[in-house]
Design a protein around this motif. Structure first.
Motif, PDB file in Angstrom:
ATOM      1  N   UNK A  96       6.623 -19.706   3.209  1.00 36.08           N
ATOM      2  CA  UNK A  96       5.643 -18.886   3.767  1.00 36.08           C
ATOM      3  C   UNK A  96       5.692 -17.443   3.643  1.00 36.08           C
ATOM      4  N   UNK A  97       4.816 -16.792   3.013  1.00 29.79           N
ATOM      5  CA  UNK A  97       4.677 -15.457   2.810  1.00 29.79           C
ATOM      6  C   UNK A  97       4.424 -14.489   3.920  1.00 29.79           C
ATOM      7  N   UNK A  98       5.401 -13.918   4.045  1.00 33.08           N
ATOM      8  CA  UNK A  98       5.346 -12.719   5.205  1.00 33.08           C
ATOM      9  C   UNK A  98       5.038 -11.301   5.013  1.00 33.08           C
ATOM     10  N   UNK A  99       5.203 -10.994   3.796  1.00 35.57           N
ATOM     11  CA  UNK A  99       5.025  -9.766   3.106  1.00 35.57           C
ATOM     12  C   UNK A  99       5.128  -9.692   1.436  1.00 35.57           C
ATOM     13  N   UNK A 100       3.990  -9.235   0.811  1.00 31.31           N
ATOM     14  CA  UNK A 100       4.010  -8.935  -0.670  1.00 31.31           C
ATOM     15  C   UNK A 100       3.621  -7.207  -1.005  1.00 31.31           C
ATOM     16  N   UNK A 101       4.116  -6.878  -1.906  1.00 31.62           N
ATOM     17  CA  UNK A 101       3.973  -5.554  -2.238  1.00 31.62           C
ATOM     18  C   UNK A 101       2.835  -5.410  -3.307  1.00 31.62           C
ATOM     19  N   UNK A 102       2.133  -4.438  -3.533  1.00 32.37           N
ATOM     20  CA  UNK A 102       0.918  -4.301  -4.310  1.00 32.37           C
ATOM     21  C   UNK A 102       1.084  -4.950  -5.907  1.00 32.37           C
ATOM     22  N   UNK A 103       2.536  -4.825  -6.127  1.00 35.61           N
ATOM     23  CA  UNK A 103       2.696  -5.245  -7.588  1.00 35.61           C
ATOM     24  C   UNK A 103       2.501  -6.760  -7.471  1.00 35.61           C
ATOM     25  N   UNK A 104       2.380  -7.528  -6.743  1.00 32.41           N
ATOM     26  CA  UNK A 104       2.153  -9.121  -6.587  1.00 32.41           C
ATOM     27  C   UNK A 104       0.926  -9.157  -7.281  1.00 32.41           C
ATOM     28  N   UNK A 114       7.092  -0.063  -6.318  1.00 34.14           N
ATOM     29  CA  UNK A 114       7.937  -0.907  -7.362  1.00 34.14           C
ATOM     30  C   UNK A 114       7.008  -1.449  -8.391  1.00 34.14           C
ATOM     31  N   UNK A 115       7.176  -1.605  -9.588  1.00 30.60           N
ATOM     32  CA  UNK A 115       6.313  -2.275 -10.645  1.00 30.60           C
ATOM     33  C   UNK A 115       6.745  -3.873 -10.648  1.00 30.60           C
ATOM     34  N   UNK A 116       7.835  -4.020  -9.948  1.00 33.31           N
ATOM     35  CA  UNK A 116       8.164  -5.439  -9.874  1.00 33.31           C
ATOM     36  C   UNK A 116       7.554  -6.090  -8.710  1.00 33.31           C
ATOM     37  N   UNK A 117       7.067  -7.282  -8.570  1.00 32.97           N
ATOM     38  CA  UNK A 117       6.504  -7.909  -7.396  1.00 32.97           C
ATOM     39  C   UNK A 117       7.599  -8.343  -6.602  1.00 32.97           C
ATOM     40  N   UNK A 118       7.427  -8.140  -5.188  1.00 34.44           N
ATOM     41  CA  UNK A 118       8.211  -8.464  -4.296  1.00 34.44           C
ATOM     42  C   UNK A 118       7.409  -9.334  -3.192  1.00 34.44           C
ATOM     43  N   UNK A 119       8.255 -10.251  -2.757  1.00 31.83           N
ATOM     44  CA  UNK A 119       7.665 -11.118  -1.714  1.00 31.83           C
ATOM     45  C   UNK A 119       8.895 -11.445  -0.764  1.00 31.83           C
ATOM     46  N   UNK A 120       8.462 -11.339   0.610  1.00 30.09           N
ATOM     47  CA  UNK A 120       9.649 -11.496   1.727  1.00 30.09           C
ATOM     48  C   UNK A 120       8.863 -12.964   2.308  1.00 30.09           C
TER      49      UNK A 120
END
Length: 135
Positions: A29-37, A8-14
């Motif tokens: 607390x950040x558990x996961x982020x995608x490369x777009x972040x 995705x080009x959008x940032x994603x954080x779990x």
């Protein structure tokens, strides 16, 4: 699913809400982020995972950001909003939804669009004032 999120080009954080003794959200607390972040914020993924928003951004986390996350956590209803994030000095369009006891945050940088809109509004006011003063 991770393939989709990672492309995705959008940032994603779990994130996992951090609550105080009164069940109020005080951090995330950040558990996961995608490369777009990383592309959007300039902060490497390794600096997010396992750390909280306050640890990463110090005291520069906008209170409204926690307010929206708490609202979604407590109600389960997704929200979408636009906000300037001071630490990064950029405007973001943000969507948050609840996934079990965690929150999924999707965002993208809309700074350029906001600045263009502000410039157009300022130009309009300037020319309207000139027009209004013509005899």
């Amino acid at each position: 699913t991770n393939l989709v999120i990672d492309s995705m080009i959008e940032g994603y954080s779990l994130v996992e809400p951090v609550l105080n003794e009164y069940d109020q959200l005080i951090d995330l607390r950040y558990l996961n982020v995608n490369p777009a972040v990383t592309s959007i914020t300039g902060i490497p993924k390794i600096d997010y995972i396992g750390r909280t928003a306050r640890e990463i951004f110090k005291d520069n986390v906008e209170p409204v950001f926690f307010k929206y996350n708490e609202q979604v956590y407590k109600t389960g209803k997704p929200v979408k909003f636009i906000e300037k994030f001071g630490e990064l000095n950029h405007w973001y369009e943000v969507s948050i939804c609840k996934v079990d006891k965690q929150l999924a945050i999707f965002f993208h940088d809309i700074t350029e669009s906001v600045l263009v809109k502000q410039h157009l509004e300022e130009s309009h006011r300037k020319y309207q004032k000139l027009f209004d003063n013509i005899p």
